[in-house]
Design an enzyme around this catalytic site. Structure first.
Site, PDB file in Angstrom:
ATOM      1  N   CYS A 270       0.842  -1.208   0.000  1.00  0.00           N
ATOM      2  CA  CYS A 270       0.000   0.000   0.000  1.00  0.00           C
ATOM      3  C   CYS A 270       0.872   1.251   0.000  1.00  0.00           C
ATOM      4  CB  CYS A 270      -1.006  -0.037   1.146  1.00  0.00           C
ATOM      5  SG  CYS A 270      -2.312   1.183   0.944  1.00  0.00           S
TER       6      CYS A 270
ATOM      7  N   HIS B 145      -3.936  -4.542  -0.040  1.00  0.00           N
ATOM      8  CA  HIS B 145      -3.486  -5.130   1.225  1.00  0.00           C
ATOM      9  C   HIS B 145      -3.591  -6.655   1.141  1.00  0.00           C
ATOM     10  CE1 HIS B 145      -3.014  -1.534   3.718  1.00  0.00           C
ATOM     11  NE2 HIS B 145      -3.980  -1.025   2.983  1.00  0.00           N
TER      12      HIS B 145
ATOM     13  N   GLU C 251      -2.669  -8.717   3.247  1.00  0.00           N
ATOM     14  CA  GLU C 251      -3.026  -9.224   4.579  1.00  0.00           C
ATOM     15  C   GLU C 251      -4.513  -9.042   4.886  1.00  0.00           C
ATOM     16  OE1 GLU C 251      -1.685  -6.388   3.894  1.00  0.00           O
ATOM     17  OE2 GLU C 251      -2.195  -4.829   5.342  1.00  0.00           O
TER      18      GLU C 251
END
Lengths: 208, 252
Positions: free
Chosen positions: A79, A181, A183
């Protein structure tokens, strides 16, 4: 061991949680010695470009990251962390980035019907010849950003279409960036982090 | 192009999901992490977790709940209930929340929206608005304190004000529709999407797959939220998404 760069940006712990879930050995650190010893680095990031660069500078990490990239240590920017890899950003005037990848960070142009920030799950179109391009081609991932990078086509591994073509994954040799992202992108996001770990294993970075 | 989001909402009371959840193949139907993981499996795009009896003790329970969910579930998490300070927000974000949601506190202390946006970014700040039609004025009105206090604020004006103060997203619940399973309040969302330029999550009234199709084909909201229809398996996220795809709505 992967080192997650800890420089007081939000959500670094979510990257760590994902690595822990995948049983990928990691640590959260701002210590140049630990960073130099790591097999690979992850530079997370949420927030504003200028502040993030200041936070890296305050921890004397700018030159450390530049040197590590130069000697071939695998590095993944996520990001804002991906945007920091580039030469400069227009966010709040003109700020200098880490300069590890050629290009600039510019605002997503406002267009009717397209809200800024670009927020939500968006579809990636990936280059199948690249390990990250393969993982994410045709898959939706979670984005939250108002700026995007402009760089030469050869550095772009995947894009998504949001009125403009937004590079969602970039790579130049050992330096990789993901605008979304991983994650927070469910199973495919975790597969992307696993692919980075595989790249780290393959590179066999020599630390002298 | 950005896909439309389907968001289940979990009401959490002292570390347990309340209001009853009755999933197939779940042994512990009150455990937020097990339920969140089941929703991730189903293809939920995001989760909202609301602390429904937010006292100081409950907040600690909520922080450990978020810690646990965020270590097993990898999608955006929005957390609301009992947030009164920037420190409360920080604690929840640090635990693994991606966004925090303010409801009554945003009305009572609008400066809290701005303070949060300045510290964490607008994308972190969700303002939740509970709306009820005022029969006298025929205008949608803001109600706070879990539906107990009408504050004499026009919902559309408050939405605009909240965005001006720093809200990056609005979670708007129609109290008239909530629990009726008669469909979303389309007129409300049509008016709101024309009035503000941030993502809007529609909530209240979901009863059938068609309700989601109608929501996304007749309004430009970004997400649809529901609780009981998903918790009791009356609707599953895959079947809702399959129908949306067939109707030409872009979903993940």
């Amino acid at each position: 061991m992967l080192a997650i760069i800890d420089y007081d940006t939000g959500n670094v712990r979510n990257v760590q949680k994902a690595l822990n879930y995948l049983d990928i050995e990691n640590c959260l650190t701002a210590d140049p010695a630990v960073i130099a010893r790591a097999d690979g680095l992850i530079l997370p990031g949420v927030g504003a470009f200028t502040k993030a660069m200041q936070a890296l500078a305050e921890r004397n990490l700018v030159q450390v990251l530049q040197k590590q990239a130069q000697i071939g240590q695998p590095m993944l920017g996520i990001c804002l962390g991906m945007q920091l890899l580039f030469d400069r950003s227009q966010e709040f005037g003109d700020s200098k980035g880490l300069g590890l990848l050629p290009g600039a960070v510019v605002a997503i142009p406002a267009k009717p019907g397209l809200k800024v920030p670009h927020m939500g799950w968006d579809q990636n179109c990936g280059r199948p010849s690249n390990r990250f391009g393969r993982v994410f081609d045709g898959e939706a991932t979670y984005f939250v950003h108002s700026y995007y990078v402009q760089t030469a086509a050869k550095n772009i591994v995947a894009t998504c279409d949001y009125g403009v073509s937004i590079p969602s994954i970039v790579q130049q040799s050992n330096v990789v960036g993901m605008q979304f992202h991983p994650e927070k992108s469910g199973a495919v996001g975790l597969a992307g982090l696993t692919a980075f770990k595989e790249m780290v294993n393959d590179v066999a970075f020599s630390r002298n | 192009m950005i896909t439309k989001r389907i968001i289940p909402c979990l009401d959490v009371d002292d570390g347990r999901v309340k209001k009853g959840v009755n999933f197939v193949n779940l042994t512990d139907v009150g455990d937020p992490t097990a339920i969140a993981a089941a929703y991730e499996q189903q293809g939920a795009d995001e989760l909202v977790l609301l602390d429904i009896t937010a006292t100081v003790n409950h907040r600690h329970a909520m922080v450990s709940t978020i810690e646990s969910v965020a270590s097993q579930v990898f999608m955006p998490l929005t957390v609301g209930g009992g947030i009164h300070t920037v420190a409360d927000m920080q604690e929840l974000l640090k635990a693994g929340a991606d966004k925090v949601s303010l409801n009554s506190a945003a009305v009572r202390q609008p400066e809290l929206i701005t303070a949060g946006a300045e510290k964490f970014g607008r994308q972190c700040m969700v303002v939740a608005i509970d709306v009820r039609m005022n029969p006298a004025t025929q205008r949608p009105e803001v109600v706070i304190d879990g539906g107990r206090t009408a504050v004499g604020l026009d919902a559309v004006e408050w939405a605009q004000q909240a965005v001006a103060l720093g809200a990056g997203e609005l979670l708007v619940t129609s109290m008239d529709k909530d629990g009726t399973k008669s469909g979303f309040d389309l007129a409300l969302y049509q008016e709101l999407t024309a009035a503000v330029n941030v993502p809007i999550i529609a909530s209240g009234g979901a009863g059938s797959i068609e309700d989601f199709t109608t929501l996304f084909t007749q309004t430009t909201v970004d997400a649809g939220l529901a609780a009981s229809v998903f918790h009791f398996g009356e609707l599953t996220i895959p079947e809702v998404k399959a129908q949306l795809k067939e109707s030409g709505v872009l979903v993940r």
